[in-house]
Design an enzyme around this catalytic site. Structure first.
Site, short mmCIF file in Angstrom:
data_model
loop_
_atom_site.label_atom_id
_atom_site.label_comp_id
_atom_site.label_asym_id
_atom_site.label_seq_id
_atom_site.Cartn_x
_atom_site.Cartn_y
_atom_site.Cartn_z
N CYS A 20 0.85 -1.19 0.00
CA CYS A 20 0.00 0.00 0.00
C CYS A 20 0.88 1.23 0.00
CB CYS A 20 -0.90 -0.02 1.24
SG CYS A 20 -2.03 1.38 1.32
N HIS A 79 -9.03 -4.02 -2.14
CA HIS A 79 -8.07 -3.24 -1.35
C HIS A 79 -8.48 -1.77 -1.32
CE1 HIS A 79 -3.79 -2.21 -0.12
NE2 HIS A 79 -4.22 -1.05 -0.56
N GLU A 80 -8.78 -1.22 -2.50
CA GLU A 80 -9.15 0.20 -2.58
C GLU A 80 -10.51 0.45 -1.93
OE1 GLU A 80 -6.77 2.06 -3.18
OE2 GLU A 80 -5.50 0.64 -4.22
N HIS A 129 -10.25 1.02 1.67
CA HIS A 129 -9.82 2.38 2.05
C HIS A 129 -11.02 3.30 2.26
CE1 HIS A 129 -5.49 2.42 2.06
NE2 HIS A 129 -5.41 1.88 0.87
#
Length: 180
Positions: free
Chosen positions: A103, A145-146, A149
């Site tokens: 990341c 993953h994004e 966030h």
């Protein structure tokens, strides 16, 4: 045309990375379009394969998926950088696979993270059109993953064990240069 400026990337510990991001109401707002361009320029320069707005201190539900081979991800598939606004996972495979992730907000660390192998997603594109797609493998991993966030989650939160962490240097040596 002037060159698009890259944006500063916040680091783990910055409170914005732990907040739930707000939905974007007006995709056509000049500020949002400029943010999209800035995110694309930033992810390219940083050799990332994705970047979310909270990573540049904008708590908005927007990220870029920009898979392409680069020094951090030499085997990544090549795709056009895609802005995904107010994205959602609407279905996912039962199959979960573990893969190495890094990341831009957690420099120098990689984690072996479990993710769904296939996901069905929907999002608004930068023109305000609803898109539906099925994503698999590495691109599905980037999306998850994004997407995390946007909910204040970083990949370290998803690890099953601290034994699933290694430094970037060891990752490059063991996984990239000498894969088993």
């Amino acid at each position: 045309m002037s060159e698009i400026e890259t944006l500063p990337i916040v680091q783990l510990g910055d409170r914005i990375l732990r907040q739930k991001a707000s939905a974007i109401e007006n995709i056509h707002d000049e500020r949002i379009q400029k943010l999209i361009d800035g995110l694309i320029a930033t992810v390219k320069k940083a050799n990332g394969v994705g970047i979310a707005a909270p990573q540049v201190a904008e708590s908005l539900r927007l990220f870029i998926v920009a898979s392409r081979p680069n020094p951090r991800y030499p085997n990544a598939p090549d795709m056009e950088p895609t802005a995904m606004i107010n994205p959602k996972i609407i279905a996912h495979s039962a199959e979960v696979v573990k893969g190495w992730e890094g990341c831009l907000c957690v420099p120098g660390i990689r984690g072996f993270v479990p993710r769904y192998q296939a996901i069905e997603v929907e999002y608004m594109d930068r023109n305000g059109k609803l898109q539906k797609q099925e994503l698999t493998d590495f691109v599905a991993r980037i999306f998850q993953h994004e997407s995390d966030h946007l909910d204040g989650i970083v990949f370290l939160d998803r690890l099953e064990s601290t034994l699933d962490i290694m430094t970037e240097q060891e990752y490059q040596k063991q996984i990239i240069l000498n894969p088993q």
